[in-house]
Design a protein around this motif. Structure first.
Motif, PDB file in Angstrom:
ATOM      1  N   UNK A   1      59.747  55.905  91.327  1.00  0.00           N
ATOM      2  CA  UNK A   1      60.267  56.924  92.236  1.00  0.00           C
ATOM      3  C   UNK A   1      61.592  57.407  91.651  1.00  0.00           C
ATOM      4  N   UNK A   2      61.591  58.628  91.132  1.00  0.00           N
ATOM      5  CA  UNK A   2      62.738  59.168  90.425  1.00  0.00           C
ATOM      6  C   UNK A   2      63.500  60.132  91.326  1.00  0.00           C
ATOM      7  N   UNK A   3      64.792  59.928  91.463  1.00  0.00           N
ATOM      8  CA  UNK A   3      65.646  60.793  92.287  1.00  0.00           C
ATOM      9  C   UNK A   3      66.467  61.723  91.413  1.00  0.00           C
ATOM     10  N   UNK A   4      66.679  62.940  91.893  1.00  0.00           N
ATOM     11  CA  UNK A   4      67.596  63.867  91.244  1.00  0.00           C
ATOM     12  C   UNK A   4      67.069  64.560  90.002  1.00  0.00           C
ATOM     13  N   UNK A   5      65.756  64.570  89.780  1.00  0.00           N
ATOM     14  CA  UNK A   5      65.202  65.280  88.625  1.00  0.00           C
ATOM     15  C   UNK A   5      65.245  66.778  88.936  1.00  0.00           C
ATOM     16  N   UNK A   6      65.832  67.595  88.039  1.00  0.00           N
ATOM     17  CA  UNK A   6      65.916  69.045  88.295  1.00  0.00           C
ATOM     18  C   UNK A   6      64.537  69.675  88.515  1.00  0.00           C
ATOM     19  N   UNK A   7      64.484  70.693  89.345  1.00  0.00           N
ATOM     20  CA  UNK A   7      63.202  71.335  89.687  1.00  0.00           C
ATOM     21  C   UNK A   7      62.482  71.882  88.468  1.00  0.00           C
ATOM     22  N   UNK A   8      63.208  72.347  87.463  1.00  0.00           N
ATOM     23  CA  UNK A   8      62.532  72.912  86.286  1.00  0.00           C
ATOM     24  C   UNK A   8      61.869  71.835  85.419  1.00  0.00           C
ATOM     25  N   UNK A   9      62.093  70.565  85.727  1.00  0.00           N
ATOM     26  CA  UNK A   9      61.431  69.470  85.006  1.00  0.00           C
ATOM     27  C   UNK A   9      60.357  68.785  85.843  1.00  0.00           C
ATOM     28  N   UNK A  10      60.030  69.341  87.011  1.00  0.00           N
ATOM     29  CA  UNK A  10      59.105  68.687  87.945  1.00  0.00           C
ATOM     30  C   UNK A  10      57.656  69.047  87.616  1.00  0.00           C
ATOM     31  N   UNK A  11      57.247  68.735  86.389  1.00  0.00           N
ATOM     32  CA  UNK A  11      55.869  68.870  85.938  1.00  0.00           C
ATOM     33  C   UNK A  11      55.615  67.729  84.960  1.00  0.00           C
ATOM     34  N   UNK A  12      54.371  67.505  84.583  1.00  0.00           N
ATOM     35  CA  UNK A  12      53.999  66.340  83.764  1.00  0.00           C
ATOM     36  C   UNK A  12      54.829  66.249  82.483  1.00  0.00           C
ATOM     37  N   UNK A  13      54.950  67.344  81.755  1.00  0.00           N
ATOM     38  CA  UNK A  13      55.675  67.317  80.482  1.00  0.00           C
ATOM     39  C   UNK A  13      57.179  67.119  80.692  1.00  0.00           C
ATOM     40  N   UNK A  14      57.723  67.692  81.742  1.00  0.00           N
ATOM     41  CA  UNK A  14      59.152  67.579  82.007  1.00  0.00           C
ATOM     42  C   UNK A  14      59.557  66.201  82.500  1.00  0.00           C
ATOM     43  N   UNK A  15      58.676  65.561  83.251  1.00  0.00           N
ATOM     44  CA  UNK A  15      58.985  64.236  83.789  1.00  0.00           C
ATOM     45  C   UNK A  15      58.769  63.118  82.767  1.00  0.00           C
ATOM     46  N   UNK A  16      57.982  63.371  81.731  1.00  0.00           N
ATOM     47  CA  UNK A  16      57.672  62.324  80.759  1.00  0.00           C
ATOM     48  C   UNK A  16      58.901  61.724  80.085  1.00  0.00           C
ATOM     49  N   UNK A  17      59.862  62.527  79.603  1.00  0.00           N
ATOM     50  CA  UNK A  17      61.041  61.916  78.977  1.00  0.00           C
ATOM     51  C   UNK A  17      61.866  61.069  79.954  1.00  0.00           C
ATOM     52  N   UNK A  18      61.944  61.509  81.216  1.00  0.00           N
ATOM     53  CA  UNK A  18      62.696  60.761  82.221  1.00  0.00           C
ATOM     54  C   UNK A  18      61.971  59.463  82.559  1.00  0.00           C
ATOM     55  N   UNK A  19      60.667  59.564  82.841  1.00  0.00           N
ATOM     56  CA  UNK A  19      59.872  58.384  83.179  1.00  0.00           C
ATOM     57  C   UNK A  19      59.746  57.450  81.986  1.00  0.00           C
ATOM     58  N   UNK A  20      59.843  57.996  80.774  1.00  0.00           N
ATOM     59  CA  UNK A  20      59.776  57.189  79.566  1.00  0.00           C
ATOM     60  C   UNK A  20      60.901  56.173  79.467  1.00  0.00           C
ATOM     61  N   UNK A  21      61.971  56.374  80.219  1.00  0.00           N
ATOM     62  CA  UNK A  21      63.061  55.403  80.249  1.00  0.00           C
ATOM     63  C   UNK A  21      62.663  54.148  81.029  1.00  0.00           C
ATOM     64  N   UNK A  22      61.637  54.281  81.890  1.00  0.00           N
ATOM     65  CA  UNK A  22      61.147  53.156  82.693  1.00  0.00           C
ATOM     66  C   UNK A  22      59.963  52.484  82.006  1.00  0.00           C
ATOM     67  N   UNK A  23      59.041  53.279  81.476  1.00  0.00           N
ATOM     68  CA  UNK A  23      57.831  52.758  80.845  1.00  0.00           C
ATOM     69  C   UNK A  23      57.061  53.893  80.201  1.00  0.00           C
TER      70      UNK A  23
END
Length: 97
Positions: A51-73
């Motif tokens: 559950x990721x908080x504060x991700x900018x709206x322009x990154x709220x798609x599969x490709x945009x979230x991957x680098x952020x989620x990649x920090x977790x797994x």
């Protein structure tokens, strides 16, 4: 704990998913055998929802979230809650850790 599941289809689906949550408790499902031991089976990885908080709206798609989620797994999928922008502050990404 041993649980008998009489439905072949349901048993197959449960064993395929392997990890289940009931409330806030995690369970690992494996096929029972007569040679099964009482020790826990090995668990190399697990898929969980981050559950990721504060991700900018322009990154709220599969490709945009991957680098952020990649920090977790290792990112696997994003749910409709996130893709449909139900929340302006929260994103859900399934990751393998």
């Amino acid at each position: 704990m041993l649980v008998r599941i009489p439905s072949d289809y349901l048993r197959e689906k449960i064993l395929e998913k392997r990890v289940w949550y009931v409330g806030d408790s995690m369970f690992q499902a494996i096929q029972w055998t007569s040679s099964a031991s009482s020790s826990s089976p090995p668990l190399d990885s697990i898929q969980i929802w981050a559950h990721l908080n504060g991700v900018p709206l322009d990154l709220r798609h599969q490709e945009g979230l991957s680098p952020v989620a990649g920090l977790v797994g290792d990112p696997k999928e994003t749910d409709d809650f996130t893709l449909n922008l139900v929340s302006l502050t929260l994103s859900h990404v399934k990751v393998e850790v």
